[in-house]
Design a protein around this motif. Structure first.
Motif, PDB file in Angstrom:
ATOM      1  N   SER A  27       1.152  -6.752  -0.910  1.00  0.00           N
ATOM      2  CA  SER A  27       2.088  -5.620  -0.932  1.00  0.00           C
ATOM      3  C   SER A  27       3.493  -6.081  -0.521  1.00  0.00           C
ATOM      4  N   SER A  82       6.499   1.359  -2.534  1.00  0.00           N
ATOM      5  CA  SER A  82       5.173   1.748  -2.067  1.00  0.00           C
ATOM      6  C   SER A  82       5.264   2.412  -0.700  1.00  0.00           C
ATOM      7  N   ASP A 106      -1.917   0.340   0.390  1.00  0.00           N
ATOM      8  CA  ASP A 106      -0.582   0.738  -0.026  1.00  0.00           C
ATOM      9  C   ASP A 106      -0.712   1.625  -1.259  1.00  0.00           C
ATOM     10  N   LYS A 107       0.093   2.668  -1.310  1.00  0.00           N
ATOM     11  CA  LYS A 107       0.125   3.495  -2.519  1.00  0.00           C
ATOM     12  C   LYS A 107       1.412   3.174  -3.278  1.00  0.00           C
ATOM     13  N   ALA A 108       1.250   2.886  -4.555  1.00  0.00           N
ATOM     14  CA  ALA A 108       2.419   2.511  -5.344  1.00  0.00           C
ATOM     15  C   ALA A 108       3.142   3.754  -5.846  1.00  0.00           C
ATOM     16  N   ILE A 114       2.005  -2.219  -7.667  1.00  0.00           N
ATOM     17  CA  ILE A 114       3.212  -1.774  -6.967  1.00  0.00           C
ATOM     18  C   ILE A 114       4.476  -2.274  -7.668  1.00  0.00           C
ATOM     19  N   GLN A 169      -3.117  -5.439  -6.709  1.00  0.00           N
ATOM     20  CA  GLN A 169      -2.128  -4.569  -6.081  1.00  0.00           C
ATOM     21  C   GLN A 169      -0.684  -5.024  -6.382  1.00  0.00           C
TER      22      GLN A 169
END
Lengths: 376, 319
Positions: free
Chosen positions: A230, B237, B142-144, A262, A258
């Motif tokens: 991330s 994010s 994590d949220k995008a 993102i 991920q």
């Protein structure tokens, strides 16, 4: 006094009896990885990979003498203190072996605790050299090593990218800084100019200051050594916004679906060093089937699966939970696993097979093989 | 790939490098300022450091993901990206305002007559509760953010400005102007200032302290929610624990500016953001110690100016 010591003896005997009874019924193994916090994605992949291996072994008839296999999945949050606490908890649970951890900085202190208790530890993800260089007899590693990883990255810079200058940024963890230091050392040997080796903090979100420096320096290669995907995604977004046109090279820790989720289009064209996984082998397909109920495999799912599978099959072969007998069986393993060919060396390593992969159309693709110097 | 930039002169003496870093600092500082306002306003009115404020900021970020994902799935974002973001912003601000008012009713109002320590502990508890609530409902990953177009930018001479930086600065400026107008030009603002100065006296002239306190929490939460969404859009994010570090920095900014002082919080936020970026830009090894520099400035200011740069007892500007 006599009565008292008799009670103690009786209690001890009872404990031993209970322990033996429990052992006959249940095989306890542990996993330790960051299930919460910044590294939760990779951490849960490791726990799930271990679960998938247990499922697979059970499906093949289980381990004789044990009715069931119980997993203790501990959370160490990639924090050395929590890692020691988690290891102590696993020690108290009397697990036979542990799969973990993710961060080298957690694996190293945890392994010292487990080693004292003669508990085997197989790390699916900690790539720092120090993990296997301390001479711990019960420490094994299924993934590759950072010194090999940096060699692969450097070979790619010199042979394929023909780079003259590099800008290195790391986030100061045992893993990321160790890797970045290796790259810096190799770059100097190979005559690539290291414009700067800067650092950011773990968990930072704003990289605009350091990226402005990178943009200003106009390096051929921007070597981005970060501990998690991330952070890597955030750095890539900001680098794209900033208009940095250097070739960006990342590594196994930012290798995770991920990253594209993102960073989206900002991740396109990024190179990463990662172990070569042949997704066509029967071993990988077997892993994929076992893993199905846990979702899409992450970067370390297959490595965790192989770690747990190696441990369990060694216990099965040894027919005992004696650590030395299991170790002897682990050393005999010479088989094609889901992630790679598994054969352990004397120090506990199992060799590296790093290649360069690239993000293309939102997918990780094989790109360049350092052995042959050719594109896939 | 470009050649090494040896011909441009040393970066320390170059104006474009400085300006680029200044834009970076302003953007970051704007976010801190928005969050800092919530701390300072609540402190001004009930002398409470509302530790749950960082979590309201995080909740704002999450609501942004939820609304934007919904709008993206409906294809609305493709046709009206600006309107979609504006709509998400307003909805999240409204939701967070209600959340903050609920927090105040549950955690602080029953303790209004208790010692300040009791309320402070309640605030800490609320912070932990909300953060874990976010973790349990939204997950540990994590949220995008669903949008891609925020990745763009344009060149202004040698300086690169991204659309998001402009967006953050514009929204921050609009919100700050609106806040100033609200506090200094409306009856409601006058009531807030009166309550901050003297609760008993303002009650005697018919101002409902409960209403004013609720409103203060709501306004602070609106600003934090806006900051949360903009951080999500800018960095791409959100995560359940995203409120902690910016919360601490914003709190430092509020103290730096003089806690209780609205203008002070804005100035404090900009200073903290700027110091962080400039330390990373110019000092050797600055990148890894940028937080240290921000807090060293804070300690220095508090040592020489214990009430912050703008002073905490300027009663006219206190809320």
């Amino acid at each position: 006094m006599k009565g008292f010591s008799r009670i103690i003896v009786l209690t001890l005997a009872l404990c031993l009896a209970m322990g033996a009874a429990a052992q006959a019924a249940t095989l306890k193994i542990g996993s330790q990885s960051p299930l919460t916090g910044s590294y939760a994605a990779d951490g849960n992949d490791i726990a799930n990979g271990t679960r998938a291996a247990i499922d697979a072994i059970q499906k093949e008839g289980g381990i004789p003498g044990f009715e069931k296999i119980e997993l203790f999945a501990e959370d160490d949050a990639c924090d050395p203190r929590q890692a020691v606490a988690a290891a102590n908890k696993l020690l108290n649970e009397k697990v036979v072996g542990v799969v973990g951890s993710y961060c080298s900085s957690s694996t190293i202190p945890a392994s010292e605790v487990l080693d004292e208790g003669k508990i085997l530890m197989l790390t699916p993800a900690s790539t720092s050299e120090k993990v296997t260089e301390r001479g711990l007899p019960y420490m094994f590693r299924v993934c590759g090593r950072d010194d090999d990883q940096s060699v692969a990255a450097m070979k790619f810079m010199t042979d394929e990218l023909k780079a003259k200058t590099v800008f290195i940024v790391d986030d100061k963890t045992t893993y990321s800084q160790g890797l970045a230091d290796n790259v810096e050392k190799l770059a100097k040997e190979k005559g690539i100019k290291v414009i700067e080796h800067d650092h950011v903090n773990q968990g930072d979100k704003d990289f605009s200051a350091v990226l402005t420096k990178v943009k200003d320096a106009k390096p051929d290669v921007f070597y981005m050594s970060l501990q998690n995907s991330s952070s890597g995604a955030l750095m890539l977004i900001q680098a794209k916004r900033m208009g940095i046109d250097a070739a960006i090279i990342g590594q196994d820790a930012v290798y995770h679906p991920q990253l594209m989720e993102i960073a989206k289009d900002a991740a396109e064209g990024v190179y990463l060093t990662f172990g070569f996984i042949d997704e066509e082998t029967p071993a990988y397909k077997k892993f994929l089937a076992a893993y199905e109920k846990y979702g899409k495999p992450g970067a370390y799912s297959a490595y965790a699966y192989d770690s747990a599978y190696s441990l369990l099959s060694a216990i099965k072969a040894a027919g005992s939970t004696d650590p030395d007998k299991i170790k002897a069986e682990i050393m005999k393993i010479d088989t094609l696993g889901a992630s790679k060919h598994i054969k352990f060396m004397e120090n506990g390593d199992s060799g590296s097979n790093y290649i360069i992969r690239i993000v293309k159309d939102g997918q990780f693709k094989n790109y360049w093989d350092p052995q042959t110097g050719k594109k896939y | 790939m470009a050649e090494g930039g040896g011909c441009q002169g040393h970066k320390a003496e170059r104006m474009d490098y400085f300006l680029q870093q200044m834009i970076n600092g302003l953007t970051l500082g704007g976010v801190y300022a928005l969050v800092a306002l919530g701390y300072t306003m609540v402190y001004g009115i009930i002398q409470l450091i509302n530790f749950a404020h960082g979590e309201i900021f995080a909740a704002g970020g999450y609501l942004g993901v939820i609304f934007l994902s919904f709008l993206t799935a409906n294809g609305f974002m493709e046709t009206h990206p600006g309107l979609g973001i504006g709509l998400s912003l307003v909805l999240s601000m409204g939701y967070c305002a209600m959340l903050a008012m609920a927090v105040e009713k549950v955690a602080y109002k029953p303790l209004r007559q208790s010692s300040r320590l009791a309320v402070l502990l309640s605030a800490l508890g609320m912070s932990i509760f909300l953060q874990n609530g976010l973790m349990l409902t939204q997950g540990v990953y994590d949220k995008a953010y669903p949008t891609e177009f925020t990745h763009g930018g344009f060149d202004l001479g040698a300086i690169r400005v991204s659309y998001m930086q402009i967006g953050i600065l514009a929204v921050t400026a609009i919100l700050l102007v609106a806040l100033n107008a609200l506090v200094f030009r409306t009856r409601m603002g006058k009531a807030m200032r009166a309550t901050a100065q003297d609760k008993v006296m303002s009650a005697l002239v018919g101002i409902s302290a409960n209403r004013v306190i609720s409103l203060t929490f709501a306004i602070g939460a609106c600003l934090a929610a806006a900051a949360g969404i903009m951080v999500g859009l800018y960095y791409g994010s959100v995560r359940y624990d995203m409120g902690f570090v910016p919360g601490i920095k914003a709190f430092a900014a509020a103290v730096l500016g003089g806690i209780g002082n609205i203008t002070g919080a804005m100035v404090g936020g900009l200073i903290i953001g700027m110091v962080e970026i400039m330390a990373a830009a110019y000092l050797p090894m600055g990148g890894q110690y940028k937080d240290v520099f921000a807090f060293v400035i804070l300690i220095g200011v508090l040592y020489f100016m214990p009430t912050g740069i703008m002073g905490e007892n300027v009663d006219d500007t206190r809320v």
